[in-house]
Enzyme design. Structure first.
Site, PDB file in Angstrom:
ATOM      1  N   GLY A  13       0.828  -1.214   0.000  1.00 46.41           N
ATOM      2  CA  GLY A  13       0.000   0.000   0.000  1.00 46.41           C
ATOM      3  C   GLY A  13       0.857   1.256   0.000  1.00 46.41           C
ATOM      4  O   GLY A  13       0.559   2.226   0.684  1.00 46.41           O
ATOM      5  N   ASN A  91       1.763  -2.256   5.402  1.00 50.72           N
ATOM      6  CA  ASN A  91       1.225  -0.917   5.626  1.00 50.72           C
ATOM      7  C   ASN A  91      -0.189  -0.738   5.065  1.00 50.72           C
ATOM      8  O   ASN A  91      -0.944   0.086   5.568  1.00 50.72           O
ATOM      9  CB  ASN A  91       2.179   0.104   4.980  1.00 50.72           C
ATOM     10  CG  ASN A  91       1.556   1.471   4.840  1.00 50.72           C
ATOM     11  OD1 ASN A  91       1.462   2.228   5.804  1.00 50.72           O
ATOM     12  ND2 ASN A  91       1.073   1.805   3.633  1.00 50.72           N
ATOM     13  N   SER A 143      -2.210   0.469  14.885  1.00 50.62           N
ATOM     14  CA  SER A 143      -2.799   1.778  15.199  1.00 50.62           C
ATOM     15  C   SER A 143      -3.029   1.819  16.704  1.00 50.62           C
ATOM     16  O   SER A 143      -3.266   0.773  17.323  1.00 50.62           O
ATOM     17  CB  SER A 143      -4.137   1.952  14.489  1.00 50.62           C
ATOM     18  OG  SER A 143      -4.862   3.038  15.066  1.00 50.62           O
ATOM     19  N   TYR A 156     -12.118  -1.685  12.431  1.00 47.54           N
ATOM     20  CA  TYR A 156     -10.731  -1.212  12.280  1.00 47.54           C
ATOM     21  C   TYR A 156      -9.909  -1.535  13.531  1.00 47.54           C
ATOM     22  O   TYR A 156      -8.786  -2.048  13.436  1.00 47.54           O
ATOM     23  CB  TYR A 156     -10.771   0.295  12.023  1.00 47.54           C
ATOM     24  CG  TYR A 156      -9.427   0.928  11.740  1.00 47.54           C
ATOM     25  CD1 TYR A 156      -8.780   0.736  10.524  1.00 47.54           C
ATOM     26  CD2 TYR A 156      -8.815   1.738  12.693  1.00 47.54           C
ATOM     27  CE1 TYR A 156      -7.560   1.337  10.269  1.00 47.54           C
ATOM     28  CE2 TYR A 156      -7.599   2.351  12.440  1.00 47.54           C
ATOM     29  CZ  TYR A 156      -6.969   2.145  11.216  1.00 47.54           C
ATOM     30  OH  TYR A 156      -5.753   2.740  10.967  1.00 47.54           O
ATOM     31  N   ALA A 158     -10.474  -3.821  15.765  1.00 55.39           N
ATOM     32  CA  ALA A 158     -10.290  -5.291  15.869  1.00 55.39           C
ATOM     33  C   ALA A 158      -9.190  -5.740  14.914  1.00 55.39           C
ATOM     34  O   ALA A 158      -8.348  -6.572  15.266  1.00 55.39           O
ATOM     35  CB  ALA A 158     -11.595  -6.014  15.558  1.00 55.39           C
ATOM     36  N   LYS A 160      -6.638  -4.014  13.906  1.00 55.13           N
ATOM     37  CA  LYS A 160      -5.333  -3.545  14.380  1.00 55.13           C
ATOM     38  C   LYS A 160      -4.908  -4.291  15.648  1.00 55.13           C
ATOM     39  O   LYS A 160      -3.718  -4.570  15.840  1.00 55.13           O
ATOM     40  CB  LYS A 160      -5.365  -2.032  14.606  1.00 55.13           C
ATOM     41  CG  LYS A 160      -5.597  -1.226  13.314  1.00 55.13           C
ATOM     42  CD  LYS A 160      -4.499  -1.475  12.292  1.00 55.13           C
ATOM     43  CE  LYS A 160      -4.620  -0.581  11.067  1.00 55.13           C
ATOM     44  NZ  LYS A 160      -3.525  -0.790  10.109  1.00 55.13           N
TER      45      LYS A 160
HETATM   46  P1  NDP Z   1      -3.917   5.921   2.885  1.00 56.51           P
HETATM   47  O1  NDP Z   1      -5.358   5.628   2.660  1.00 56.51           O
HETATM   48  O2  NDP Z   1      -3.379   7.292   2.637  1.00 56.51           O
HETATM   49  O3  NDP Z   1      -3.013   4.866   2.066  1.00 56.51           O
HETATM   50  C1  NDP Z   1      -3.274   3.488   2.119  1.00 56.51           C
HETATM   51  C2  NDP Z   1      -2.779   2.853   0.847  1.00 56.51           C
HETATM   52  O4  NDP Z   1      -3.120   1.451   0.874  1.00 56.51           O
HETATM   53  C3  NDP Z   1      -3.441   3.450  -0.383  1.00 56.51           C
HETATM   54  O5  NDP Z   1      -2.482   3.695  -1.390  1.00 56.51           O
HETATM   55  C4  NDP Z   1      -4.422   2.360  -0.778  1.00 56.51           C
HETATM   56  O6  NDP Z   1      -4.730   2.330  -2.163  1.00 56.51           O
HETATM   57  C5  NDP Z   1      -3.686   1.105  -0.362  1.00 56.51           C
HETATM   58  N1  NDP Z   1      -4.594  -0.026  -0.280  1.00 56.51           N
HETATM   59  C6  NDP Z   1      -5.866  -0.046   0.186  1.00 56.51           C
HETATM   60  N2  NDP Z   1      -6.388  -1.278   0.044  1.00 56.51           N
HETATM   61  C7  NDP Z   1      -5.425  -2.043  -0.500  1.00 56.51           C
HETATM   62  C8  NDP Z   1      -5.362  -3.412  -0.903  1.00 56.51           C
HETATM   63  N3  NDP Z   1      -6.413  -4.240  -0.764  1.00 56.51           N
HETATM   64  N4  NDP Z   1      -4.222  -3.886  -1.453  1.00 56.51           N
HETATM   65  C9  NDP Z   1      -3.161  -3.065  -1.626  1.00 56.51           C
HETATM   66  N5  NDP Z   1      -3.150  -1.760  -1.276  1.00 56.51           N
HETATM   67  C10 NDP Z   1      -4.280  -1.256  -0.722  1.00 56.51           C
HETATM   68  O7  NDP Z   1      -3.634   5.475   4.399  1.00 56.51           O
HETATM   69  P2  NDP Z   1      -2.489   5.906   5.424  1.00 56.51           P
HETATM   70  O8  NDP Z   1      -1.229   6.164   4.726  1.00 56.51           O
HETATM   71  O9  NDP Z   1      -3.065   6.918   6.328  1.00 56.51           O
HETATM   72  O10 NDP Z   1      -2.383   4.551   6.268  1.00 56.51           O
HETATM   73  C11 NDP Z   1      -1.329   3.617   6.119  1.00 56.51           C
HETATM   74  C12 NDP Z   1      -1.410   2.622   7.269  1.00 56.51           C
HETATM   75  O11 NDP Z   1      -1.288   3.332   8.505  1.00 56.51           O
HETATM   76  C13 NDP Z   1      -2.735   1.869   7.347  1.00 56.51           C
HETATM   77  O12 NDP Z   1      -2.507   0.549   7.741  1.00 56.51           O
HETATM   78  C14 NDP Z   1      -3.503   2.615   8.406  1.00 56.51           C
HETATM   79  O13 NDP Z   1      -4.458   1.822   9.030  1.00 56.51           O
HETATM   80  C15 NDP Z   1      -2.375   2.994   9.339  1.00 56.51           C
HETATM   81  N6  NDP Z   1      -2.677   4.101  10.244  1.00 56.51           N
HETATM   82  C16 NDP Z   1      -2.984   5.353   9.740  1.00 56.51           C
HETATM   83  C17 NDP Z   1      -3.288   6.383  10.616  1.00 56.51           C
HETATM   84  C18 NDP Z   1      -3.631   7.767  10.148  1.00 56.51           C
HETATM   85  O14 NDP Z   1      -3.980   8.598  11.019  1.00 56.51           O
HETATM   86  N7  NDP Z   1      -3.544   8.083   8.863  1.00 56.51           N
HETATM   87  C19 NDP Z   1      -3.289   6.157  12.069  1.00 56.51           C
HETATM   88  C20 NDP Z   1      -2.957   4.833  12.476  1.00 56.51           C
HETATM   89  C21 NDP Z   1      -2.655   3.852  11.576  1.00 56.51           C
HETATM   90  P3  NDP Z   1      -6.060   3.099  -2.727  1.00 56.51           P
HETATM   91  O15 NDP Z   1      -6.034   4.452  -2.155  1.00 56.51           O
HETATM   92  O16 NDP Z   1      -5.869   3.077  -4.198  1.00 56.51           O
HETATM   93  O17 NDP Z   1      -7.235   2.318  -2.264  1.00 56.51           O
END
Ligand code: NDP
Length: 248
Positions: A13, A91, A143, A156, A158, A160
């Site tokens: 991701g 990620n 998270s 979400y 659950a 994490k």
């Molecule tokens: P974003 O939504 O900005 O980025 C997530 C990326 O993952 C996107 O590029 C998305 O692609 C991709 N993605 C989604 N589904 C899939 C899939 N099935 N297969 C492959 N790629 C996929 O999220 P963040 O950068 O904010 O989050 C990154 C990580 O950090 C996540 O695990 C999130 O739960 C965690 N996190 C984030 C927080 C925050 O405040 N932002 C806080 C705590 C944890 P597309 O957009 O094309 O769907």
């Protein structure tokens, strides 16, 4: 000379948000970086170019973390092109927020499949070579809500909390093979995932954070970079909160 010279990293991701920041931080320390995303487009092309501009190899792979065959193909492609995977960062993650009373089965399944099963899929696909080589670092992005819960996020939080359990169990399974498995638990980070919140929701959240501000993606990436390096060789099974003090 970087702390990740000659290492190969795979970030799921990675096209934007925290994954992108991690990919760039790794490249800045000399690692070759492969990243996956469910869709590849302009953002992925930009990231690959930015990684290459740091003088290291980049590889963008279309892959859906929910699908084991797709994850195995991604891992095989990286191992073919870059010979090995030293660092895996799980990620990719999504939110589908709702109160439980209104949450659909689809909202539950989508989040568990992407966040938790996706982490399982990539750990399973990438571990074979790590086990054979008796070295590797796996960093799972959890998270703080996996630790403290959050109303409106039963799916979400659950997923994490599940990632935290997976991380600790895998650290125990892989410890004797010199593979470190850790989780980073961000608090509130400025990315597209959190753009959906209203100004009032953001204010209420930041009021609760001792540092009185949200995080930037590079502040999460800095900790992931440390855990991926040999500086962190004696750290495994840990959950490092990067949350401005929210969960202390
Ligand atoms: P974003 O939504 O900005 O980025 C997530 C990326 O993952 C996107 O590029 C998305 O692609 C991709 N993605 C989604 N589904 C899939 C899939 N099935 N297969 C492959 N790629 C996929 O999220 P963040 O950068 O904010 O989050 C990154 C990580 O950090 C996540 O695990 C999130 O739960 C965690 N996190 C984030 C927080 C925050 O405040 N932002 C806080 C705590 C944890 P597309 O957009 O094309 O769907």
């Amino acid at each position: 000379m970087g702390i990740l010279d000659n290492k190969v990293a795979l970030v799921t991701g990675g096209a934007r948000g925290i994954g992108r920041a991690i990919a760039l931080a790794f490249a800045g320390e000399g690692a070759q970086v492969a990243f996956t995303d469910i869709r590849l487009g302009g953002e992925a092309d930009d990231l690959a170019a930015s990684i290459r501009a740091k003088g290291v190899k980049a590889m963008a792979i279309q892959s859906d973390v929910r699908d084991f065959a797709s994850t195995q193909n991604a891992v095989d492609a990286v191992e073919k092109e870059m010979q090995q995977i030293d660092i895996l960062v799980n990620n990719a993650g999504i939110t589908r927020d709702n109160l439980l009373i209104r949450m659909s089965e689809e909202e539950w399944d989508a989040v568990i499949d992407t966040n938790l099963k996706g982490t399982f899929n990539f750990c399973k696909a990438a571990c074979r070579q790590m086990l054979r080589r008796r070295q590797g670092k796996i960093i799972n992005i959890a998270s703080v809500v996996g630790l403290i819960g959050n109303a409106g996020q039963v799916n979400y939080s659950a997923s994490k909390a599940g990632i935290i359990g997976l991380t600790k169990s895998l650290a125990k399974e892989f410890g004797s093979r010199n593979i470190q498995v850790n989780a980073v638990a961000p608090g509130f980070v400025d990315t597209e995932m959190t753009e959906k919140l209203t100004a009032e929701q953001k204010k209420a959240l930041t009021d609760l954070i001792p540092l009185k501000r949200t995080a930037k993606a590079h502040e999460i990436a800095a900790v992931v970079k440390f855990l991926a390096s040999s500086e962190a060789d004696y750290i495994t099974g840990q959950v490092i909160c990067v949350d401005g003090g929210l969960t202390m």
